[in-house]
Scaffold this motif. Structure first.
Motif, PDB file in Angstrom:
ATOM      1  N   ALA A 108       0.838  -1.197   0.000  1.00 42.49           N
ATOM      2  CA  ALA A 108       0.000   0.000   0.000  1.00 42.49           C
ATOM      3  C   ALA A 108       0.875   1.250   0.000  1.00 42.49           C
ATOM      4  O   ALA A 108       0.632   2.208  -0.739  1.00 42.49           O
ATOM      5  CB  ALA A 108      -0.908  -0.014   1.223  1.00 42.49           C
ATOM      6  N   GLN A 109       1.924   1.194   0.818  1.00 44.67           N
ATOM      7  CA  GLN A 109       2.857   2.311   0.941  1.00 44.67           C
ATOM      8  C   GLN A 109       3.521   2.613  -0.402  1.00 44.67           C
ATOM      9  O   GLN A 109       3.588   3.760  -0.835  1.00 44.67           O
ATOM     10  CB  GLN A 109       3.918   1.933   1.990  1.00 44.67           C
ATOM     11  CG  GLN A 109       5.039   2.921   2.166  1.00 44.67           C
ATOM     12  CD  GLN A 109       4.579   4.111   3.005  1.00 44.67           C
ATOM     13  OE1 GLN A 109       3.509   4.073   3.619  1.00 44.67           O
ATOM     14  NE2 GLN A 109       5.369   5.166   3.001  1.00 44.67           N
ATOM     15  N   ALA A 110       4.007   1.547  -1.058  1.00 44.64           N
ATOM     16  CA  ALA A 110       4.728   1.731  -2.314  1.00 44.64           C
ATOM     17  C   ALA A 110       3.812   2.302  -3.389  1.00 44.64           C
ATOM     18  O   ALA A 110       4.203   3.164  -4.173  1.00 44.64           O
ATOM     19  CB  ALA A 110       5.323   0.400  -2.772  1.00 44.64           C
ATOM     20  N   VAL A 111       2.558   1.812  -3.418  1.00 47.65           N
ATOM     21  CA  VAL A 111       1.629   2.278  -4.444  1.00 47.65           C
ATOM     22  C   VAL A 111       1.235   3.727  -4.164  1.00 47.65           C
ATOM     23  O   VAL A 111       1.198   4.565  -5.063  1.00 47.65           O
ATOM     24  CB  VAL A 111       0.385   1.361  -4.501  1.00 47.65           C
ATOM     25  CG1 VAL A 111      -0.660   1.937  -5.452  1.00 47.65           C
ATOM     26  CG2 VAL A 111       0.797  -0.031  -4.955  1.00 47.65           C
ATOM     27  N   ALA A 112       0.997   4.052  -2.875  1.00 45.06           N
ATOM     28  CA  ALA A 112       0.597   5.409  -2.503  1.00 45.06           C
ATOM     29  C   ALA A 112       1.729   6.394  -2.757  1.00 45.06           C
ATOM     30  O   ALA A 112       1.497   7.549  -3.112  1.00 45.06           O
ATOM     31  CB  ALA A 112       0.186   5.443  -1.034  1.00 45.06           C
ATOM     32  N   GLY A 113       2.958   5.932  -2.576  1.00 47.72           N
ATOM     33  CA  GLY A 113       4.101   6.818  -2.681  1.00 47.72           C
ATOM     34  C   GLY A 113       4.448   7.205  -4.117  1.00 47.72           C
ATOM     35  O   GLY A 113       5.322   8.022  -4.345  1.00 47.72           O
TER      36      GLY A 113
END
Lengths: 260, 468
Positions: free
Chosen positions: B462-467
């Motif tokens: 989720a973090q990687a996609v949001a970032g």
């Protein structure tokens, strides 16, 4: 009985001859075409391994663990086997309802039960007891059924005509009549329960004669394996003998005819 | 009369035939489910590689070969059959291999450890798993608990080292019991055991099946481990060329595995039922173990350690002469015959390299420490990504397209081995770049030092996609 005393002589000599054959075959690496004794440990090596087991101080725990597992499984099998056996032997509906699933389960070898036994029971100990139970159950069950079905119907009819109720017929006629067959089943069941011990104790991981035998296999200690095998043999023989003796004590009306 | 003459002539004919054309048995014991032995068994058998190399010249001019294969799930029964003379070759790990040597000596014979098939000089391949629901995050959490391990296996050696490294007494601080992988699988599922230490492929296979979590990699104990091949000494002296032929076949199998790991991972799955994505963990590039057939000093030492440990456990009373037990003349000859440099391989400690381009950018991947990979269901090749972030965003779009994913892999930042990303821990640095770790503690340490945060697989995704 003086006759019994001198019968020990041929029995002991028979064992001695077997031992002697083993010693000769193993020490001379006999190759008897179909079987070869080239890699079989000698009785001497096995004795040494047995002494090492005694010295290790673990023998008592191995024995205790195995005896516990076999007898617990066996006792449950006695209760279930005789109970179901009488029901199946006595009532047609019980035979129709109970026997088919039991006959399906009967041929399943103990080793195949291992994964399910682990999954189904709350402790490893109970999983192992379940496997020794499956070993003992069927001989007891089938012999009980056989015994109950073999009770002379005229005996039952006479008891009924004398006014015996269902419970009395069961207690006074059926059970005593089936007892010799049940006791045969109990003795065989004792042996088959030991039969399943190595399989059961593959789950053990620590103690038990079956585990000791299995671990020795992992370690390629063939002499230790034979120690385990012999221990199981002797314990199985001893406990079957005990069951027969107890059975004979409980059925004084039944004496086997003498043999020539 | 006529009949008797016919029979007699037939017998004579068959006798003279057997004198001329000798039949040489090549009986090989394999461990198919121990998938890192594939180069010494499964692949040779399935692809018929042995026929290519068996000699047909000189003393073998008229020889015919009787190739026999037999599969086992552990080394013990295999050794049993070798000692009984029913098998000539066998593949097994360092510990059971040491037992093989001892069992042969006891029987007044000798066996030879002729090659390594796959291994790891630090100990990866062995590992410790806990039931999926367990709260344990590292070995330190298992004090006072019951751990099971296949007795006298290479994993047993690792476990003893690991317990000693914690400063624990293996007899008091933990309860170590023996359990074969078959039994341990059920025990883990039924929550009957606190932890289980095992060898290839179980520390990866059980987690992949979803009922266990790996909390310790063998490399943490720094105990070399390997699987290799053994041969009966008498057989090797009589037919040295056959032994070399077997090793040449395993060299080819090894090259095939390195060239097309996905294809052969599928083949191993077809034969053993061990999922291809688990096989790829071992046989793929940057895998859990190194593709190595040479006798590195570490592997020789592993056999020595095995013998010492067994003596310490009072499970073996005779030592083995490592210098005669480990015999590298056949593998040297096989390397030479296959046109390979044995000395060079002996000096090569590298993992199988990853020669690939990033599936998103198409640029060649040069930094392997952050590599992540995705095996999409139905695809013949694993997709490679230069970073975990790239893999995570690719994963998100794959999901959007409704594509099923077989496995996601990440490379452990510290040990460099391939991990199942779904069970890995990710730590970011100040720039937000993700590094993967086997243990939460390792990830935490990295994040603390780098000023980042720790994420599990889902949150890292989720973090990687949001970032982006």
């Amino acid at each position: 009985m003086p006759t019994a005393a001198y019968r020990w002589l041929p029995r002991a000599s028979s064992l001695l001859v077997c031992l002697l054959f083993w010693q000769l075959a193993a020490s001379h690496h006999w190759n008897l075409w179909l079987v070869t004794f080239a890699n079989v440990p000698t009785p001497g090596a096995v004795l040494e391994a047995a002494l090492a087991l005694v010295d290790s101080g673990k023998l008592a725990r191995h024995l205790g663990a195995s005896l516990g597992r076999v007898f617990e499984g066996y006792l449950v099998a006695v209760l279930v086997g005789i109970g179901l056996g009488i029901a199946i032997g006595r009532w047609k509906w019980a035979e129709d309802v109970l026997l088919p699933p039991l006959e399906v389960i009967r041929p399943i070898p103990a080793v195949a039960w291992i994964p399910l036994a682990i999954l189904m029971f709350p402790s490893s100990e109970l999983s192992m007891v379940f496997i020794t139970f499956t070993g003992a159950l069927f001989p007891i069950l089938l012999n009980t059924v056989h015994g109950v079905e073999g009770v002379d119907p005229r005996l039952i009819a006479s008891a009924r005509s004398l006014g015996a109720g269902r419970g009395a017929i069961l207690r006074e006629v059926i059970v005593p009549g089936a007892a010799p067959s049940i006791i045969t089943g109990l003795a065989i069941g004792m042996g088959t329960s030991w039969f399943c011990l190595v399989t059961a104790e593959m789950i053990s991981g620590q103690f038990g004669i079956g585990y000791y035998t299995w671990e020795s296999y992992t370690l390629q200690n063939y002499a230790d394996i034979v120690v385990g095998m012999l221990l199981i043999g002797v314990l199985g023989m001893g406990s079957s003998w005990l069951v027969k003796r107890l059975g004979a004590a409980f059925t004084p009306w039944h004496r086997l005819r003498g043999k020539a | 009369m006529f009949l008797r003459a016919t029979v007699a002539s037939l017998v004579l004919a068959s006798l003279s035939l057997s004198v001329q054309a000798q039949t040489i048995r090549v009986a090989i014991g394999t461990q198919d489910t121990t998938i890192n032995c594939a180069a010494g068994g499964l692949l040779i058998r399935e692809l018929g590689l042995l026929d290519k190399y068996l000699p047909h010249d000189g003393q073998y001019k008229d020889a015919t070969y009787d190739i026999q294969w037999k599969n086992f799930t552990s080394g013990a029964p295999l050794t049993n059959e070798m000692v009984a003379g029913k098998l000539d070759f066998g593949a097994m790990a360092d510990f059971p291999g040491a037992f093989n040597g001892v069992a042969y000596e006891t029987a007044g014979k000798h066996s030879l450890f002729i090659s390594v098939l796959s291994g790891n000089i630090k100990g990866s391949g062995n590992g410790i798993v806990v039931p999926a629901g367990s709260s344990a995050q590292s070995l330190a959490d298992l004090k006072g608990k019951t751990l099971s391990v296949p007795f006298a296996s290479t994993a047993h050696g690792m476990l003893l080292r690991a317990v000693a490294a914690q400063g624990w007494d293996p007899l008091k601080d933990v309860n170590i019991i023996a359990q074969a992988p078959e039994v341990a699988g059920s025990a883990l599922q039924a929550d009957k055991i606190d932890a289980h230490a095992d060898f290839v492929p179980f520390a990866e296979l059980f987690p992949n099946r979803g009922f266990a979590r790996k909390i310790y990699d063998g490399s943490q104990s720094n105990t070399p481990t390997f699987h290799g091949a053994l041969v009966d000494e008498g057989y090797a002296r009589q037919y040295p060329e056959v032994v070399v032929a077997y090793l040449r076949a395993s060299i080819e199998a090894n090259q095939l595995l390195a060239a097309e790991p996905e294809k052969y991972s599928e083949l191993i799955e077809k034969v053993t039922g061990v999922e291809a994505e688990v096989n790829y963990l071992f046989h793929g590039p940057l895998g859990v173990q190194t593709r190595d057939l040479s006798w590195k000093p570490e592997y020789r030492q592993a056999v020595g350690t095995a013998i010492d440990t067994l003596k310490l456990l009072k499970k073996a009373d005779r030592g083995l002469d490592l210098n005669t037990f480990i015999d590298d003349q056949y593998i040297r000859a096989a390397f030479k015959a296959s046109g390979l440099d044995y000395q060079a391989q002996l000096a090569n400690y590298a993992q199988a390299p990853l020669k690939a381009n990033d599936a998103l950018t198409g640029k060649p991947i040069t930094d392997w420490t952050h590599v992540a990979q995705i095996w999409v269901k139905g695809e013949p090749k694993v997709r490679d990504y230069a970073s975990a972030e790239a893999a995570f965003s690719a994963l998100a779009s794959l999901k959007k397209d409704g594509k099923a994913v077989r496995a996601v892999y990440a490379q452990a930042q510290d040990s460099g081995i391939k991990l199942l990303a779904s069970q890995a821990w990710f730590a970011s640095d100040r720039q937000g770049k993700l590094s993967a770790f086997l243990l939460k503690g390792q990830a935490q340490q990295f994040a603390d030092a780098q000023g980042g945060q720790v994420f599990d697989f889902t949150r890292a995704g989720a973090q990687a996609v949001a970032g982006r």
